[in-house]
Design a protein around this motif. Structure first.
Motif, PDB file in Angstrom:
ATOM      1  N   PHE A   1       0.813  -1.220   0.000  1.00  0.00           N
ATOM      2  CA  PHE A   1       0.000   0.000   0.000  1.00  0.00           C
ATOM      3  C   PHE A   1       0.844   1.266   0.000  1.00  0.00           C
ATOM      4  CE2 PHE A   1      -0.037  -2.026   4.226  1.00  0.00           C
ATOM      5  CZ  PHE A   1       0.600  -1.069   5.008  1.00  0.00           C
ATOM      6  N   ARG A   2       2.161   1.109  -0.027  1.00  0.00           N
ATOM      7  CA  ARG A   2       3.055   2.257  -0.204  1.00  0.00           C
ATOM      8  C   ARG A   2       3.652   2.298  -1.602  1.00  0.00           C
ATOM      9  NH1 ARG A   2       5.550   0.765   5.455  1.00  0.00           N
ATOM     10  NH2 ARG A   2       4.021   1.738   6.833  1.00  0.00           N
ATOM     11  N   ALA A   3       3.188   1.419  -2.472  1.00  0.00           N
ATOM     12  CA  ALA A   3       3.739   1.339  -3.822  1.00  0.00           C
ATOM     13  C   ALA A   3       3.091   2.326  -4.782  1.00  0.00           C
ATOM     14  CB  ALA A   3       3.594  -0.087  -4.362  1.00  0.00           C
ATOM     15  N   ALA A   4       2.165   3.120  -4.297  1.00  0.00           N
ATOM     16  CA  ALA A   4       1.557   4.201  -5.079  1.00  0.00           C
ATOM     17  C   ALA A   4       1.191   5.317  -4.113  1.00  0.00           C
ATOM     18  CB  ALA A   4       0.323   3.714  -5.842  1.00  0.00           C
ATOM     19  N   ASP A   5       1.053   6.511  -4.621  1.00  0.00           N
ATOM     20  CA  ASP A   5       0.745   7.697  -3.818  1.00  0.00           C
ATOM     21  C   ASP A   5      -0.739   7.713  -3.470  1.00  0.00           C
ATOM     22  OD1 ASP A   5       0.404  10.175  -2.675  1.00  0.00           O
ATOM     23  OD2 ASP A   5       1.075  11.318  -4.427  1.00  0.00           O
ATOM     24  N   ARG A   6      -1.062   7.466  -2.197  1.00  0.00           N
ATOM     25  CA  ARG A   6      -2.469   7.366  -1.796  1.00  0.00           C
ATOM     26  C   ARG A   6      -3.220   8.665  -2.009  1.00  0.00           C
ATOM     27  NH1 ARG A   6      -4.141   5.779   3.748  1.00  0.00           N
ATOM     28  NH2 ARG A   6      -5.985   7.058   3.297  1.00  0.00           N
ATOM     29  N   SER A   7      -2.525   9.798  -1.999  1.00  0.00           N
ATOM     30  CA  SER A   7      -3.206  11.078  -2.145  1.00  0.00           C
ATOM     31  C   SER A   7      -3.826  11.252  -3.528  1.00  0.00           C
ATOM     32  CB  SER A   7      -2.245  12.224  -1.856  1.00  0.00           C
ATOM     33  OG  SER A   7      -1.231  12.311  -2.848  1.00  0.00           O
ATOM     34  N   GLN A   8      -3.414  10.437  -4.489  1.00  0.00           N
ATOM     35  CA  GLN A   8      -4.017  10.487  -5.811  1.00  0.00           C
ATOM     36  C   GLN A   8      -5.411   9.853  -5.847  1.00  0.00           C
ATOM     37  OE1 GLN A   8      -1.376   8.769  -8.698  1.00  0.00           O
ATOM     38  NE2 GLN A   8       0.333  10.119  -8.183  1.00  0.00           N
ATOM     39  N   PHE A   9      -5.730   9.104  -4.806  1.00  0.00           N
ATOM     40  CA  PHE A   9      -6.984   8.345  -4.811  1.00  0.00           C
ATOM     41  C   PHE A   9      -7.887   8.663  -3.622  1.00  0.00           C
ATOM     42  CE2 PHE A   9      -3.419   5.903  -6.499  1.00  0.00           C
ATOM     43  CZ  PHE A   9      -3.837   5.674  -7.795  1.00  0.00           C
ATOM     44  N   PHE A  10      -7.299   9.109  -2.498  1.00  0.00           N
ATOM     45  CA  PHE A  10      -8.063   9.262  -1.269  1.00  0.00           C
ATOM     46  C   PHE A  10      -7.745  10.605  -0.612  1.00  0.00           C
ATOM     47  CE2 PHE A  10      -6.789   4.815  -1.860  1.00  0.00           C
ATOM     48  CZ  PHE A  10      -8.032   4.252  -2.104  1.00  0.00           C
ATOM     49  N   THR A  11      -8.764  11.198  -0.009  1.00  0.00           N
ATOM     50  CA  THR A  11      -8.574  12.465   0.689  1.00  0.00           C
ATOM     51  C   THR A  11      -8.579  12.293   2.202  1.00  0.00           C
ATOM     52  OG1 THR A  11     -10.961  12.875   0.552  1.00  0.00           O
ATOM     53  CG2 THR A  11      -9.576  13.803  -1.199  1.00  0.00           C
ATOM     54  N   ALA A  12      -9.332  11.323   2.708  1.00  0.00           N
ATOM     55  CA  ALA A  12      -9.416  11.122   4.151  1.00  0.00           C
ATOM     56  C   ALA A  12      -8.147  10.446   4.664  1.00  0.00           C
ATOM     57  CB  ALA A  12     -10.637  10.274   4.493  1.00  0.00           C
ATOM     58  N   PRO A  13      -7.555  10.968   5.739  1.00  0.00           N
ATOM     59  CA  PRO A  13      -6.378  10.317   6.309  1.00  0.00           C
ATOM     60  C   PRO A  13      -6.765   9.018   7.013  1.00  0.00           C
ATOM     61  CG  PRO A  13      -7.076  12.105   7.721  1.00  0.00           C
ATOM     62  CD  PRO A  13      -7.955  12.159   6.502  1.00  0.00           C
ATOM     63  N   GLY A  14      -5.770   8.175   7.271  1.00  0.00           N
ATOM     64  CA  GLY A  14      -6.012   6.931   7.995  1.00  0.00           C
ATOM     65  C   GLY A  14      -4.978   5.890   7.635  1.00  0.00           C
ATOM     66  N   ASP A  15      -4.950   4.813   8.410  1.00  0.00           N
ATOM     67  CA  ASP A  15      -3.999   3.749   8.110  1.00  0.00           C
ATOM     68  C   ASP A  15      -4.479   2.370   8.547  1.00  0.00           C
ATOM     69  OD1 ASP A  15      -3.725   3.965  10.863  1.00  0.00           O
ATOM     70  OD2 ASP A  15      -1.570   4.327  10.852  1.00  0.00           O
ATOM     71  N   HIS A  16      -5.767   2.241   8.865  1.00  0.00           N
ATOM     72  CA  HIS A  16      -6.258   0.909   9.255  1.00  0.00           C
ATOM     73  C   HIS A  16      -7.777   0.873   9.110  1.00  0.00           C
ATOM     74  CE1 HIS A  16      -6.061  -3.016  11.119  1.00  0.00           C
ATOM     75  NE2 HIS A  16      -6.991  -2.657  11.969  1.00  0.00           N
ATOM     76  N   ALA A  17      -8.264  -0.018   8.242  1.00  0.00           N
ATOM     77  CA  ALA A  17      -9.703  -0.122   7.965  1.00  0.00           C
ATOM     78  C   ALA A  17     -10.271   1.213   7.511  1.00  0.00           C
ATOM     79  CB  ALA A  17     -10.459  -0.656   9.191  1.00  0.00           C
ATOM     80  N   ASP A  18      -9.446   1.992   6.854  1.00  0.00           N
ATOM     81  CA  ASP A  18      -9.786   3.344   6.441  1.00  0.00           C
ATOM     82  C   ASP A  18     -10.375   3.345   5.033  1.00  0.00           C
ATOM     83  OD1 ASP A  18      -7.440   2.534   5.228  1.00  0.00           O
ATOM     84  OD2 ASP A  18      -6.490   4.494   5.325  1.00  0.00           O
ATOM     85  N   GLU A  19     -10.388   4.515   4.402  1.00  0.00           N
ATOM     86  CA  GLU A  19     -10.935   4.615   3.057  1.00  0.00           C
ATOM     87  C   GLU A  19     -10.144   3.769   2.064  1.00  0.00           C
ATOM     88  OE1 GLU A  19     -12.139   8.148  -0.159  1.00  0.00           O
ATOM     89  OE2 GLU A  19     -10.972   8.626   1.638  1.00  0.00           O
ATOM     90  N   LEU A  20      -8.812   3.740   2.218  1.00  0.00           N
ATOM     91  CA  LEU A  20      -7.973   2.955   1.307  1.00  0.00           C
ATOM     92  C   LEU A  20      -8.272   1.466   1.441  1.00  0.00           C
ATOM     93  CD1 LEU A  20      -4.141   3.394   0.716  1.00  0.00           C
ATOM     94  CD2 LEU A  20      -5.133   1.144   1.094  1.00  0.00           C
ATOM     95  N   GLU A  21      -8.162   0.937   2.641  1.00  0.00           N
ATOM     96  CA  GLU A  21      -8.366  -0.506   2.815  1.00  0.00           C
ATOM     97  C   GLU A  21      -9.789  -0.916   2.457  1.00  0.00           C
ATOM     98  OE1 GLU A  21      -5.838  -3.106   5.484  1.00  0.00           O
ATOM     99  OE2 GLU A  21      -6.616  -1.590   6.860  1.00  0.00           O
TER     100      GLU A  21
END
Length: 256
Positions: A146-166
């Protein structure tokens, strides 16, 4: 049923393996832990297995002889020992497991290993430093998917567990395992009182049950399958490129 994938060891027979000269071995490593109220305990494993398989497929299609080992489903959860059935492997246990795996690769002449990490509590860098000195014939590396791409290009809400990304990733990979987002907690997470810890230039582990009420860190409300698909496309493309380059590389000539 789908046909066996030649880059997935669990689906491959000895008849194929004995004729193959694999260039890169990928070991996915996840975790088993609570993920808010809407994601399953296997979230990290589901995600890292998907990423490993898709990145390997892309690399294989470009001629790289990559093979993915079965995922290891337990990770470092020393900050979550009081959360029921969050299964902890100590870093020293991970070292012992990896030592045995690398010893096999060294004995059999498999030249390169990538530990593909899917859990924020895992950190294999110091372990691989130790093992590299013991097994110089096997090139050792690691990356966190999940660090192999820039999360800011896809998600605005911060977080790192069961968040918008996951949550978005799971909505794309395994939507049947995701509970309705209306059932999810808001992922509110307390911050450290000490400035250096809060700013990240000093570190201590987070005691998870003191940080968050729902075990999440980050609001999943904005998650969509489309965001997950876009993220995973970028991630697997980047990791596949790494695998292709690594397969072709001479570990004795990596610098320019």
């Amino acid at each position: 049923m789908t046909s066996p994938r030649p880059y997935i060891l669990a689906e491959t027979t000895w008849q194929t393996v004995r004729e193959m000269r694999y260039e890169v071995v990928v070991l996915p490593w996840g975790a088993t832990e609570a993920h808010n109220y809407h994601l399953p305990y296997a979230t990290d494993n589901v995600q890292v297995e998907y990423v490993a398989a898709e990145a390997a497929r892309r690399a294989w299609d470009r001629g790289a002889k990559v093979v993915v080992l079965p995922n290891i489903p337990f990770g470092v959860n020393t900050g979550q020992l009081d959360i029921t059935l969050d299964i902890n492997l100590n870093p020293s246990t991970q070292l012992a497991i990896l030592r045995d795996v690398v010893r096999v690769l060294a004995r059999q002449g498999l030249p390169k290993l990538v530990v593909l990490n899917g859990h924020g509590g895992n950190d294999f860098r110091q372990i691989l430093r130790e093992l590299q000195a013991e097994f110089p014939a096997v090139f050792l590396s690691t990356l966190t998917w999940f660090r192999a791409a820039d999360r800011s290009q896809f998600f605005t809400a911060p977080g790192d567990h069961a968040d918008e990304l996951e949550t978005s990733a799971m909505l794309h990979i395994a939507p049947a395992l995701v509970r309705p987002l209306a059932e999810a907690g808001d992922g509110a997470a307390k911050q450290f009182r000490i400035a250096a810890l809060r700013q990240g230039w000093a570190w201590t582990q987070r005691e998870w049950s003191q940080v968050t009420a729902d075990t999440g860190s980050g609001n999943p409300a904005g998650a969509t399958a489309e965001k997950g698909q876009a993220l995973l496309e970028a991630v697997t493309t980047n990791i596949a490129q790494f695998l292709v380059e690594l397969a072709a590389a001479d570990p004795r000539d990596l610098y320019e």
